[in-house]
Design a protein around this motif. Structure first.
Motif, short mmCIF file in Angstrom:
data_model
loop_
_atom_site.label_atom_id
_atom_site.label_comp_id
_atom_site.label_asym_id
_atom_site.label_seq_id
_atom_site.Cartn_x
_atom_site.Cartn_y
_atom_site.Cartn_z
N TYR A 95 3.69 -11.08 14.06
CA TYR A 95 3.53 -12.10 13.21
C TYR A 95 2.63 -13.41 13.61
CZ TYR A 95 7.61 -9.56 11.33
OH TYR A 95 8.38 -8.47 11.00
N SER A 96 2.51 -13.30 14.84
CA SER A 96 1.92 -14.31 15.62
C SER A 96 0.42 -14.13 16.10
CB SER A 96 2.95 -14.84 16.81
OG SER A 96 2.80 -13.74 17.82
N ASN A 97 -0.17 -12.98 15.83
CA ASN A 97 -1.41 -12.71 16.34
C ASN A 97 -2.45 -12.52 15.26
OD1 ASN A 97 -3.20 -12.44 18.87
ND2 ASN A 97 -2.99 -10.29 18.50
N PRO A 98 -3.70 -13.10 15.27
CA PRO A 98 -4.33 -13.92 16.11
C PRO A 98 -3.73 -15.36 16.20
CG PRO A 98 -5.90 -13.31 14.38
CD PRO A 98 -4.73 -12.39 14.37
N ALA A 99 -3.98 -16.04 17.27
CA ALA A 99 -3.70 -17.59 17.27
C ALA A 99 -4.53 -18.27 16.23
CB ALA A 99 -3.83 -17.98 18.64
N ASP A 100 -3.72 -19.18 15.59
CA ASP A 100 -4.28 -20.06 14.70
C ASP A 100 -4.73 -19.49 13.31
OD1 ASP A 100 -3.77 -22.22 16.50
OD2 ASP A 100 -5.44 -21.55 17.79
N LYS A 101 -4.52 -18.25 13.18
CA LYS A 101 -5.13 -17.43 11.87
C LYS A 101 -3.98 -16.60 11.37
CE LYS A 101 -10.01 -17.28 13.49
NZ LYS A 101 -11.04 -16.27 13.85
N SER A 102 -4.21 -16.17 10.15
CA SER A 102 -3.10 -15.46 9.58
C SER A 102 -3.44 -14.10 10.26
CB SER A 102 -3.39 -15.20 8.09
OG SER A 102 -2.30 -14.48 7.48
N ASN B 3 -2.81 -7.72 10.55
CA ASN B 3 -2.16 -6.37 10.49
C ASN B 3 -1.67 -6.21 9.13
OD1 ASN B 3 -0.39 -4.21 10.53
ND2 ASN B 3 -0.20 -4.36 12.63
N PRO B 4 -1.97 -5.20 8.30
CA PRO B 4 -1.51 -5.03 6.95
C PRO B 4 -0.11 -4.86 6.60
CG PRO B 4 -2.96 -3.22 7.55
CD PRO B 4 -2.74 -3.94 8.49
N ILE B 5 0.57 -4.47 7.69
CA ILE B 5 2.05 -4.36 7.35
C ILE B 5 2.91 -5.67 7.81
CG2 ILE B 5 1.70 -1.93 7.86
CD1 ILE B 5 3.42 -2.63 10.46
N ALA B 6 2.09 -6.62 8.29
CA ALA B 6 2.91 -7.91 8.72
C ALA B 6 3.49 -8.55 7.52
CB ALA B 6 1.93 -8.65 9.18
N GLN B 7 3.23 -8.77 6.62
CA GLN B 7 3.61 -9.51 5.47
C GLN B 7 5.05 -8.60 4.81
OE1 GLN B 7 2.56 -12.91 3.81
NE2 GLN B 7 4.65 -12.59 3.51
N ASN B 8 4.66 -7.72 4.56
CA ASN B 8 5.90 -6.79 4.09
C ASN B 8 7.14 -6.62 5.09
OD1 ASN B 8 7.16 -4.72 2.00
ND2 ASN B 8 7.08 -3.40 3.71
N ALA B 9 6.67 -6.34 6.34
CA ALA B 9 7.70 -6.19 7.54
C ALA B 9 8.47 -7.28 7.48
CB ALA B 9 7.06 -5.90 8.88
N CYS C 105 -1.87 -25.54 17.82
CA CYS C 105 -0.80 -26.30 17.31
C CYS C 105 0.03 -25.52 16.48
CB CYS C 105 -1.47 -27.52 16.42
SG CYS C 105 -2.23 -26.75 14.87
N ILE C 106 1.42 -26.26 16.32
CA ILE C 106 2.34 -25.39 15.76
C ILE C 106 1.62 -25.11 14.18
CG2 ILE C 106 4.50 -25.67 14.33
CD1 ILE C 106 5.66 -27.28 16.76
N ASN C 107 1.88 -23.74 13.59
CA ASN C 107 1.36 -23.51 12.36
C ASN C 107 2.05 -22.59 11.82
OD1 ASN C 107 0.37 -20.91 12.97
ND2 ASN C 107 -1.05 -21.99 14.44
N VAL C 108 1.97 -22.07 10.24
CA VAL C 108 2.62 -21.31 9.62
C VAL C 108 1.82 -20.32 8.91
CG1 VAL C 108 2.56 -22.86 7.62
CG2 VAL C 108 4.59 -21.09 7.81
N ALA C 109 2.23 -19.08 8.72
CA ALA C 109 1.25 -18.13 8.22
C ALA C 109 2.46 -17.22 7.28
CB ALA C 109 0.78 -17.05 9.23
N LEU C 110 1.70 -16.24 6.65
CA LEU C 110 2.47 -15.30 5.70
C LEU C 110 3.14 -15.91 4.67
CD1 LEU C 110 3.18 -12.55 8.87
CD2 LEU C 110 1.37 -12.57 7.07
N ASN C 111 2.46 -16.60 3.99
CA ASN C 111 3.19 -17.21 3.01
C ASN C 111 4.20 -18.03 3.05
OD1 ASN C 111 1.56 -15.77 1.11
ND2 ASN C 111 2.76 -13.96 0.74
N ASN C 112 3.79 -18.81 4.34
CA ASN C 112 5.05 -19.90 4.62
C ASN C 112 5.85 -19.26 5.10
OD1 ASN C 112 3.30 -22.16 3.97
ND2 ASN C 112 3.91 -21.72 1.73
N LYS C 113 6.25 -18.07 5.85
CA LYS C 113 7.26 -17.45 6.44
C LYS C 113 7.38 -17.13 7.74
CE LYS C 113 8.61 -15.07 2.03
NZ LYS C 113 8.74 -13.80 1.32
N ALA C 114 6.12 -17.34 8.54
CA ALA C 114 5.97 -17.12 9.87
C ALA C 114 5.59 -18.37 10.49
CB ALA C 114 5.03 -15.89 9.91
N TRP C 115 6.48 -18.88 11.22
CA TRP C 115 6.37 -20.22 11.86
C TRP C 115 5.97 -19.79 13.39
CZ3 TRP C 115 5.16 -25.24 10.31
CH2 TRP C 115 5.40 -25.44 9.16
#
Length: 268
Positions: free
Chosen positions: A173-180, A183-189, A211-221
């Protein structure tokens, strides 16, 4: 201070804590090693004579004696560390959690118990504090066996090395840095495990971001900003989660001078 204000401090396992426990100190700072020597090594020398050091074969003996299972810091510190916790609607973990972790252990509490039970007991057998060895080869073999026994007995929730998928090493859920995550399974997982834990978000470190950021529909901080001088010397930031009177949670990122709304830290 936290308890005085009705709060608490929770400390989580990270991959570097597990490496220290195994006697792997390649990322440890010389200044930190010197502090272990000053605070613990010299005390053991005075109580045992310096031959206790031989059993560690020159591999930062004071640091290893403090950090290994059943060691000096096992009861007063390491047993209090958690693999993961849930606070409000936030899951906190160093690397990340998937349903595989939850299914294997039966839940977060069982994971934390496995780590606590393991680290409070010595895994290498008896110490040789008198340094009774006949040859250098015997010293080296003894230290190698010590490290191997710790590594082999380590619970799966702490184990693995770079690229592995335990909760302290996962980068799904955290790689790559500063980008969403790509991996196609990340969101569903992430959606699946958060639903199982009745949580809205996962807060993790492990992969340094600018910097602190959030990805995957605001679910991965992703909150690791590499603040350590030994990493990126990044600017200090804090994720603030405030529960309001209506039960909703308001998130902000605190910098040295500003409070930044959560929606300004979304990545694509």
């Amino acid at each position: 201070q936290a308890h005085e204000h009705g709060g608490a401090l929770a400390v989580l396992y990270g991959n570097h804590e597990t490496m220290n426990i195994e006697g792997l100190f390649q990322y440890a700072w010389d200044q930190g090693n010197a502090e272990f020597e000053e605070e613990m090594g010299s005390t053991l020398d005075s109580k045992l004579t310096n031959r206790w050091r031989l059993q560690f074969a020159g591999n930062q003996p004071a640091r290893w004696a403090a950090m290994e299972p059943g060691g000096i810091l096992a009861q007063p510190f390491l047993t209090s560390l958690k693999v993961a916790i849930v606070v409000g609607k936030s899951v906190m973990v160093h690397g990340g959690l998937t349903m595989k972790h939850i299914d294997y252990y039966g839940g977060i509490e069982e994971m934390n118990k496995a780590a606590r039970d393991w680290v409070q007991e010595a895994q290498h057998g008896d110490n040789n504090n008198l340094g009774q060895y006949e040859t250098i080869e015997e010293v080296v073999q003894s230290a190698q066996a010590r490290a191997m026994s710790i590594s082999k007995s380590m619970p799966k929730c702490l184990g693995g090395k770079g690229g592995e998928s335990s909760p302290v090493w996962l980068r799904l859920y955290s790689n790559p840095a500063d980008k969403s995550p790509q991996n196609p399974i990340a969101q569903n997982a992430l959606d699946t495990v958060l639903s199982e834990l009745d949580a809205h978000r996962m807060v993790m470190g492990h992969t340094p971001q600018n910097c602190i950021n959030v990805a995957l529909n605001n679910k991965a901080w992703r909150i690791d900003v590499g603040a350590s001088k030994g990493m990126m010397n990044g600017k200090v930031e804090v994720l603030e989660v405030i529960q309001k009177e209506d039960g909703q949670e308001e998130l902000s990122v605190l910098t040295e001078s500003n409070r930044i709304p959560a929606n300004e830290r979304q990545v694509k």
